[in-house]
Design a protein around this motif. Sequence first.
Motif, PDB file in Angstrom:
ATOM      1  N   ASP A 138       0.816  -1.209   0.000  1.00 35.26           N
ATOM      2  CA  ASP A 138       0.000   0.000   0.000  1.00 35.26           C
ATOM      3  C   ASP A 138       0.851   1.261   0.000  1.00 35.26           C
ATOM      4  O   ASP A 138       0.591   2.216   0.740  1.00 35.26           O
ATOM      5  CB  ASP A 138      -0.959  -0.001   1.199  1.00 35.26           C
ATOM      6  N   LYS A 139       1.878   1.265  -0.863  1.00 36.03           N
ATOM      7  CA  LYS A 139       2.724   2.443  -1.044  1.00 36.03           C
ATOM      8  C   LYS A 139       2.431   3.047  -2.423  1.00 36.03           C
ATOM      9  O   LYS A 139       1.934   2.376  -3.320  1.00 36.03           O
ATOM     10  CB  LYS A 139       4.212   2.069  -0.995  1.00 36.03           C
ATOM     11  N   ASP A 164      -4.608  -0.817  -9.541  1.00 41.14           N
ATOM     12  CA  ASP A 164      -4.867  -0.232  -8.224  1.00 41.14           C
ATOM     13  C   ASP A 164      -3.644   0.460  -7.618  1.00 41.14           C
ATOM     14  O   ASP A 164      -3.724   1.012  -6.514  1.00 41.14           O
ATOM     15  CB  ASP A 164      -5.359  -1.322  -7.263  1.00 41.14           C
TER      16      ASP A 164
END
Length: 289
Positions: A138-139, A164
């Motif tokens: 999630d970077k 995403d």
Amino acid sequence: MIIDAHAHLWKEQTGRRDNSPVRSLENGKSDFGGEVRQMMPPYMLTAENSPEMLISNMDYAGVNGAVIVCEVMDGNQNDYFLAAKAKYPNRLKVCAFFDEGEDYTLEGFDGVKICACKLKTPGIQKHIDVFEAALKQDKFVCIELEDGDAQTDELEEIIQQLPDLKIAIGHFGMVTRDKWQEQIKLARYKNVFVESGGITWLFNEEFYPYPSAIRAINEAADICGFDKLMWGSDYPRTMVEITYKMSFDFVIKSKEISEENKNKFLFENAKDFYGFDNLPPVNPVPNML
């Protein structure tokens, strides 16, 4: 509220220009691959481009948060970035620097910076594992491409593979080069944005208030929408010609951009993209003028 999507820090430059070293000198100068260049304003007397100096400039100009990225010319500053974030956790987001063939980690970082235009061997796709790791953890990814459309097809392939993944294209697509619009078109994808770090450098010959830069911002908005554009200063290199405040003041004073779109460009888009929360208010002190 204002967020700077493209600023730099370094303890001491240890990077390269092509195959020649870049090394810090005194009074803001650097040995830039065998040429002496004014890399920082002359009042930055030592080799260090410190977070304290940046925060002081941010406080003076009224900038609430900043994203710290690295360039090949600066060398790996990852440990320095983490220390800066630890000192100013509510003001700074920091990117791990990925340099081909060198060890790197995403642990403790908010994103990763890839200088695709300066890869040691051609081909963005061969580094797909870096993009995949960023998505998994999630970077976000900050990336700079070669001029024009030289690498847009490669990046588009990765965007389609990892829809995403948040990707920010730097230097406003190298806006003064031919076919710069091809980089902006990538921001039509859901999670791809464009930041303007260095736009005052690219239009430096025209200088403040950069009417051509304003026209380019509007042209980019016509391509991908104002919801996908973010302001960046390229601090401190651009500050050898202008003040930190001037690097965004030309946008605030423009009559060709609506107040709503100025707020998106200077704050809202970056807040959402980079995940800034709990940004402290900044109350500039009136100056002597």
